[in-house]
Scaffold this active site. Structure first.
Site, PDB file in Angstrom:
ATOM      1  N   LYS A  91     -13.073  -1.515   7.791  1.00 26.93           N
ATOM      2  CA  LYS A  91     -13.655  -2.484   6.869  1.00 26.93           C
ATOM      3  C   LYS A  91     -14.570  -3.464   7.583  1.00 26.93           C
ATOM      4  CE  LYS A  91     -10.188  -0.851   4.265  1.00 26.93           C
ATOM      5  NZ  LYS A  91      -9.268   0.212   4.716  1.00 26.93           N
TER       6      LYS A  91
ATOM      7  N   TRP B 170       0.867  -1.187   0.000  1.00 31.05           N
ATOM      8  CA  TRP B 170       0.000   0.000   0.000  1.00 31.05           C
ATOM      9  C   TRP B 170       0.898   1.230   0.000  1.00 31.05           C
ATOM     10  CZ3 TRP B 170      -1.969   2.668   4.885  1.00 31.05           C
ATOM     11  CH2 TRP B 170      -2.929   3.633   4.582  1.00 31.05           C
TER      12      TRP B 170
ATOM     13  N   ASP C 236       0.528  -5.061  10.038  1.00 33.65           N
ATOM     14  CA  ASP C 236      -0.602  -4.187   9.711  1.00 33.65           C
ATOM     15  C   ASP C 236      -1.786  -5.048   9.288  1.00 33.65           C
ATOM     16  OD1 ASP C 236      -2.205  -2.040   9.131  1.00 33.65           O
ATOM     17  OD2 ASP C 236      -1.299  -1.648   7.169  1.00 33.65           O
TER      18      ASP C 236
END
Length: 396
Positions: free
Chosen positions: A245, A129, A210
């Site tokens: 999410k 990312w 993460d």
């Protein structure tokens, strides 16, 4: 006085979302941003969260400042999700702070590490990312990359990853995706993770895990394997986590940073320095989203409802993967798209080139990140065949 300020090029993913919004074509499809959409193409409000919200509003509780480290019950629920049944035995080893989303957890962790391990470098997967690099560079680190994705096989380059990790120096920081790798969707299996963690442990590296999609790959328990294995090995490590999410609470910015201390006697000092880092940044975390999450996770019936809703989101993603793979295989029989079905989580690394991605956008209003990453959750039964035909048109 600001004439020397350089323009900001913008975030590539958020910029893509702006282009999508401005596109007037009615058949447009947004597969760029990492947000879960339901079958109707809407961001869902989970039933468990809706009930929790009614309870929170009915309570009419005043909103004061939270402690610097955040709400006590929220922090304990974060730890329980990450460490499962072993969490009680680990309580004295865990320093947990509530943060402003997962990005806030990464930022607090990066600042904490830079102040205490200033000579270390940070290594992220190739690819990762984009904001991983931005956050750690912004904290003052030199950021390098280790091999991860093997383009020819569209799978994991395990050997390259192990070779690169073996070259790092003691106390270098390694950013790991424990599940649903962003952007590739390629995850190591347990055996491969054991090999990876062996090297991390032997080289005395600092793992920074993460986890943004716990429950989207296999299950809440299975997706935390790496975190629980690091704890079993009694290693020092950091975990950034988020509920954006999994609770569909993107705008509430509910995250956490957890530091597992191999020596419990060090936990209080670590927590103190995390609080010091937060105080110098945003001072204390927000309240409303935290209350919703605590309400759901503290009530057995709401927690069970949430777990079912999370599982339904996961299975819908798996279903869409299979349908896209089948449709692409029929539309382009000369190419294999098996990797789309095999990858896990919200994203798929399609292998599309930048030219093909640009053609999808200009000719078909299908919006995809320039790397070829697509958000599977943006697909539904109404657009999956259209997307497959659009991809077939640009790759032939």
């Amino acid at each position: 006085m600001f004439e020397h300020i350089a323009p900001y090029a913008g975030d590539p993913i958020l910029g893509l979302m702006e282009k999508f919004t401005q596109d007037a074509r009615t058949d447009k499809v947004n597969l760029g941003v990492g947000i879960y959409y339901d079958e109707a193409g809407k961001i869902p409000v989970l039933s468990s969260v809706r009930i929790a919200q009614e309870r929170v509003f009915a309570a009419h509780t005043a909103t004061s400042y939270l402690p610097i480290e955040g709400d006590r019950i929220y922090r304990s629920q974060v730890a329980a999700l990450l460490f499962g049944g072993d969490v009680e035995s680990l309580t004295d080893s865990l320093a947990v702070v509530q943060t402003v989303g997962g990005s806030g957890a990464l930022k607090v962790g990066a600042d904490f590490l830079n102040r205490n391990f200033s000579s270390s470098s940070v290594y992220v997967s190739e690819p990762t990312w984009d904001n991983h690099i931005g956050i750690f560079e912004g904290a003052g680190f030199n950021v390098g990359q280790y091999r991860y994705y093997d383009a020819p096989t569209k799978g994991l380059d395990l050997q390259g990853m192990l070779e690169d990790l073996n070259k790092l120096k003691r106390h270098d920081i390694v950013l790991l995706h424990p599940c649903c790798h962003n952007p590739t969707g390629v995850d190591p299996d347990h055996r491969q993770w054991s090999q990876i963690l062996d090297v991390v442990q032997q080289r005395e590296l600092i793992p920074f895990v993460d986890i943004a999609y716990q429950g989207f790959a296999a299950s809440i328990t299975e997706d935390a394997f790496v975190i629980r294995e690091l704890a079993r090995r009694k290693m020092n490590f950091l975990v950034s986590s988020t509920f954006s999410k999994t609770f569909s609470l993107y705008g509430e910015r509910c995250g956490a940073l957890t530091v597992h201390c191999a020596e419990p006697i060090q936990t209080a000092n670590v927590l103190g320095q995390l609080k010091f880092t937060v105080r110098r940044n945003y001072s204390s975390p927000p309240t409303h989203g935290m209350r919703l999450i605590v309400t759901v996770l503290s009530d057995p019936s709401l927690r069970a409802m949430w777990a079912e809703e999370l599982e339904s989101m996961r299975t819908r993603i798996v279903t869409m993967r299979g349908k896209l793979c089948t449709a692409l295989s029929l539309a382009v029989p000369s190419r294999s798209f098996a990797h789309v079905a095999e990858q896990r989580g919200m994203f798929a690394y399609t292998g599309l080139t930048q030219t093909e991605v640009a053609a999808l956008q200009s000719e078909f209003s299908v919006y995809v990140v320039s790397t070829g990453r697509i958000c599977i959750a943006g697909l539904n039964n109404g657009n999956v065949d259209y997307v497959a035909q659009a991809i077939a048109s640009v790759v032939k």
